[in-house]
Write a protein that holds these residues in place. Structure first.
Motif, PDB file in Angstrom:
ATOM      1  N   ALA A  85      -4.363  15.344  -1.672  1.00 11.88           N
ATOM      2  CA  ALA A  85      -4.589  14.772  -2.888  1.00 11.88           C
ATOM      3  C   ALA A  85      -5.430  13.680  -2.811  1.00 11.88           C
ATOM      4  O   ALA A  85      -6.416  13.213  -3.299  1.00 11.88           O
ATOM      5  CB  ALA A  85      -3.507  14.645  -3.477  1.00 11.88           C
ATOM      6  N   GLY A  86      -5.014  12.917  -1.774  1.00 11.49           N
ATOM      7  CA  GLY A  86      -5.789  11.343  -1.524  1.00 11.49           C
ATOM      8  C   GLY A  86      -7.139  11.560  -1.048  1.00 11.49           C
ATOM      9  O   GLY A  86      -8.236  10.970  -1.440  1.00 11.49           O
ATOM     10  N   LEU A  87      -7.144  12.563  -0.071  1.00  5.29           N
ATOM     11  CA  LEU A  87      -8.659  12.587   0.428  1.00  5.29           C
ATOM     12  C   LEU A  87      -9.460  13.563  -0.446  1.00  5.29           C
ATOM     13  O   LEU A  87     -10.850  13.215  -0.109  1.00  5.29           O
ATOM     14  CB  LEU A  87      -8.690  13.230   2.157  1.00  5.29           C
ATOM     15  CG  LEU A  87      -7.634  12.455   3.064  1.00  5.29           C
ATOM     16  CD1 LEU A  87      -7.962  13.091   4.265  1.00  5.29           C
ATOM     17  CD2 LEU A  87      -8.280  11.042   3.052  1.00  5.29           C
ATOM     18  N   GLY A  88      -8.963  14.361  -1.043  1.00  2.00           N
ATOM     19  CA  GLY A  88      -9.665  15.342  -2.123  1.00  2.00           C
ATOM     20  C   GLY A  88     -10.600  14.525  -3.159  1.00  2.00           C
ATOM     21  O   GLY A  88     -11.414  15.087  -3.722  1.00  2.00           O
ATOM     22  N   THR A  89     -10.059  13.423  -3.280  1.00  2.00           N
ATOM     23  CA  THR A  89     -10.719  12.687  -4.427  1.00  2.00           C
ATOM     24  C   THR A  89     -11.986  11.769  -3.743  1.00  2.00           C
ATOM     25  O   THR A  89     -12.894  11.142  -4.478  1.00  2.00           O
ATOM     26  CB  THR A  89      -9.828  11.428  -5.087  1.00  2.00           C
ATOM     27  OG1 THR A  89      -9.360  10.518  -4.049  1.00  2.00           O
ATOM     28  CG2 THR A  89      -8.691  12.237  -5.730  1.00  2.00           C
ATOM     29  N   LEU A  90     -12.040  11.989  -2.471  1.00  2.00           N
ATOM     30  CA  LEU A  90     -13.336  10.913  -1.802  1.00  2.00           C
ATOM     31  C   LEU A  90     -14.390  11.898  -1.599  1.00  2.00           C
ATOM     32  O   LEU A  90     -14.350  13.175  -1.371  1.00  2.00           O
ATOM     33  CB  LEU A  90     -12.832  10.341  -0.413  1.00  2.00           C
ATOM     34  CG  LEU A  90     -11.263   9.516  -0.646  1.00  2.00           C
ATOM     35  CD1 LEU A  90     -11.261   9.123   0.734  1.00  2.00           C
ATOM     36  CD2 LEU A  90     -11.829   8.457  -1.682  1.00  2.00           C
TER      37      LEU A  90
END
Length: 576
Positions: A85-90
């Motif tokens: 979720a965290g890396l998917g927004t980058l």
């Protein structure tokens, strides 16, 4: 040294007869960890082998620093989803850059946990209230389950951390379903559920992994379009320091803080739960932060992504009779053997089998019973749970947990701003003074005396509420009121704002010709009274230990008769 390295204390008292149980527990955990770790790496958006890398150094470090004999450290579903979720927004270009950021995230999570542990700040996790965690984990479990539909259906599908997008993407891909992938996945789910119900001691995950590999190999199912794990790099991970750049740190710190707290909460909750079941008391909350932090930081040097404690593997570790953290050594040994020699065996492992393992494993995180109990008994906390659940489910993982924490803190502030305010009176034929709203027919009501109890600390957030409630009940007594008694047993602190308010209130009441008494103040509150302006407007002769003593003083002073016996607080009394 023994405090910082608990393993030294363990070795001092370790008995040789405990070794076989640690060996059995370690191998039992590894049998589940190897396929589970690969599956969870897929949730994080990483190649399966990174689940094995995350099962080496972090587990070994926890052996040295950990305090729980049963905790099984390694990749877990929740943390894996948070990574995705965290890396998917980058805006990350290429798998190599994605992997590099996942490893950097592990280092950041570890650094945060380590610093919190060194400064003994484990209490911060208490801000993650149970309704917030329940709503968050239930929503996250549903997102994880539906994110695996692409492997169950055997299709390529765009990823997301929002439930409705995953669901709609899956609906669009149904016509492209590979029947063989779907069949293998459903059979895997049914076997996992059925074998677990039959006996919890059966290594169900190992069985379906072996069956899946054998089916694909001997039935040549790869030619039918079944998606398989494929080639897994053989050998140990290389040593490499995470690439630290300021831009990456600024992008990753919100998810790193969330992961650090969630990971710690998972570990400490699982550890304490197992200890309660076994009537033990070994786990050190702050040392666990140091252990987890060290595991994540040092693990990142050998290609690990963020790890925490697994509920299912910790339960296996405990049930297998683990006697110390040394069981982790044997888990690491089996993972090492797998990486060195056995990775070719997993070439034919169907992705659908890994998906079935994930789905069944995380289904237990959906806690409907707790939500039902809150709906019946605590509707305010149910609202916190359901809002956290919905925001996590439809907006985002990070937004859900942060909003849930904020709502629970606001609820706490609201409660403390309007705490319980009780009017007391004497129970007939006794010396007890109770709430008149609960003991209406049993109390003796007096028009000349008001006795109140405030069940909270007095601070800037509730000082006006206290004043308004006090004057409201005083006005109900009318002109007959001659005395007010404040039962301060539940007041453990008075801040400067409340001190000023109480000073003015007491001064006004006494100027109106009404006596004011404080009873039952504990040591710290009494110290504040003596040091502040309260002591200047209220002589120490009006401070009592018990209500009945204050009432006796009031009655004697009203009747102007003789001496009375009382116990007043002295300025030089020690604090309780």
């Amino acid at each position: 040294m023994r405090k910082f390295f608990p393993i030294l204390q363990t070795l001092r008292s370790y008995k040789r007869k405990e070794l076989p149980k640690d060996i059995l527990a370690g191998f039992s955990v590894a049998i589940v960890l190897i396929p589970q770790g690969m599956a969870y790496a897929m949730i994080a958006g990483l190649p399966p082998v990174y689940g094995l890398y995350a099962s080496l150094m972090p587990v070994l470090v926890y052996v040295l620093f950990g305090t729980s004999r049963a905790l099984a450290i390694g990749p877990v579903a929740m943390d894996s989803l948070l990574v995705a979720a965290g890396l998917g927004t980058l805006a990350i270009v290429g798998l190599e850059n994605y992997i590099a950021l996942a490893i950097l995230l592990a280092f950041m999570v570890g650094a945060i946990q380590f610093v919190l542990g060194i400064f003994r700040m484990g209490y911060l996790v208490t801000f993650l209230a149970k309704p917030v965690i329940s709503g968050f984990t239930s929503a996250a479990a549903m997102i994880i389950i539906f994110s695996q539909l692409k492997h169950l259906l055997g299709v390529e599908m765009a990823g997301s951390n929002q439930f409705h997008r995953i669901f709609l993407n899956a609906l669009q891909k149904i016509p492209e379903t590979n029947f063989y992938d779907l069949t293998i996945g459903i059979v895997g789910i049914l076997l996992l559920i059925g074998l677990k119900k039959w006996s919890r001691h059966i290594p169900t995950i190992l069985i379906i992994v072996v069956l899946g590999i054998l089916a694909v190999y001997f039935l040549n199912m790869e030619s039918l379009g079944i998606k398989i794990v494929g080639t897994i790099p053989k050998g140990l991970p290389g040593f490499d320091l995470p690439v630290i750049e300021m831009d990456n740190l600024m992008q990753l710190w919100p998810i790193a803080v969330t992961l650090a707290l969630i990971g710690y909460l998972e570990a400490i909750s699982i550890g304490k739960g197992i200890e309660e079941k076994n009537d033990e008391d070994r786990i050190d909350a702050n040392q666990e932060l140091v252990a987890l932090g060290s595991a994540n930081m040092l693990g990142s040097f050998l290609q690990s992504y963020p790890v925490s404690a697994s509920f299912s593997r910790s339960a296996i570790n405990d049930e297998s009779g683990s006697k110390s953290t040394l069981s982790g050594l044997f888990t690491v040994l089996l993972v090492l053997v797998t990486l060195m020699f056995l990775t070719p065996l997993f070439y034919y492992l169907p992705n659908a089998i890994l998906a079935s393992i994930i789905m069944v494993s995380v289904y237990g995180l959906i806690d409907l019973e707790y939500a039902k109990r809150l709906w019946i008994y605590r509707k305010d906390e149910f609202i916190v749970l359901i809002l956290t659940f919905l925001i996590t489910l439809f907006i985002g993982i990070t937004q859900g947990i942060l909003t849930g924490v904020l709502i629970s803190l606001l609820l706490m502030v609201y409660r403390t701003s309007k705490p319980h305010f009780a009017v007391l009176s004497k129970i007939k034929d006794s010396d007890y003074y109770k709430n008149i709203s609960r003991f209406g027919d049993e109390v003796i009501l007096r028009d000349d005396l008001l006795i109140v109890r405030f069940d909270s600390q007095l601070y800037f957030g509730n000082s006006d509420y206290f004043k308004n409630q006090l004057f409201k009940y005083m006005s109900k007594k009318g002109d007959n009121l001659k005395g007010v008694i404040l039962n301060a047993e539940a007041i453990n602190y008075i801040d400067s704002t409340a001190t000023r308010m109480l000073t003015k209130v007491i001064k006004k009441i006494r100027n109106d010709g009404i006596e004011f008494y404080i009873v039952g103040a504990i040591g710290p509150t009494r110290d504040i009274i003596f040091r502040s302006g309260i002591g200047k407007v209220l002589p120490k002769e009006f401070l009592f230990v018990k209500i009945k003593e204050a009432v006796a003083h009031f009655d004697h002073s009203e009747n102007h008769t003789g001496e009375h016996e009382r116990v007043a607080y002295q300025r030089n009394e020690p604090s309780n």
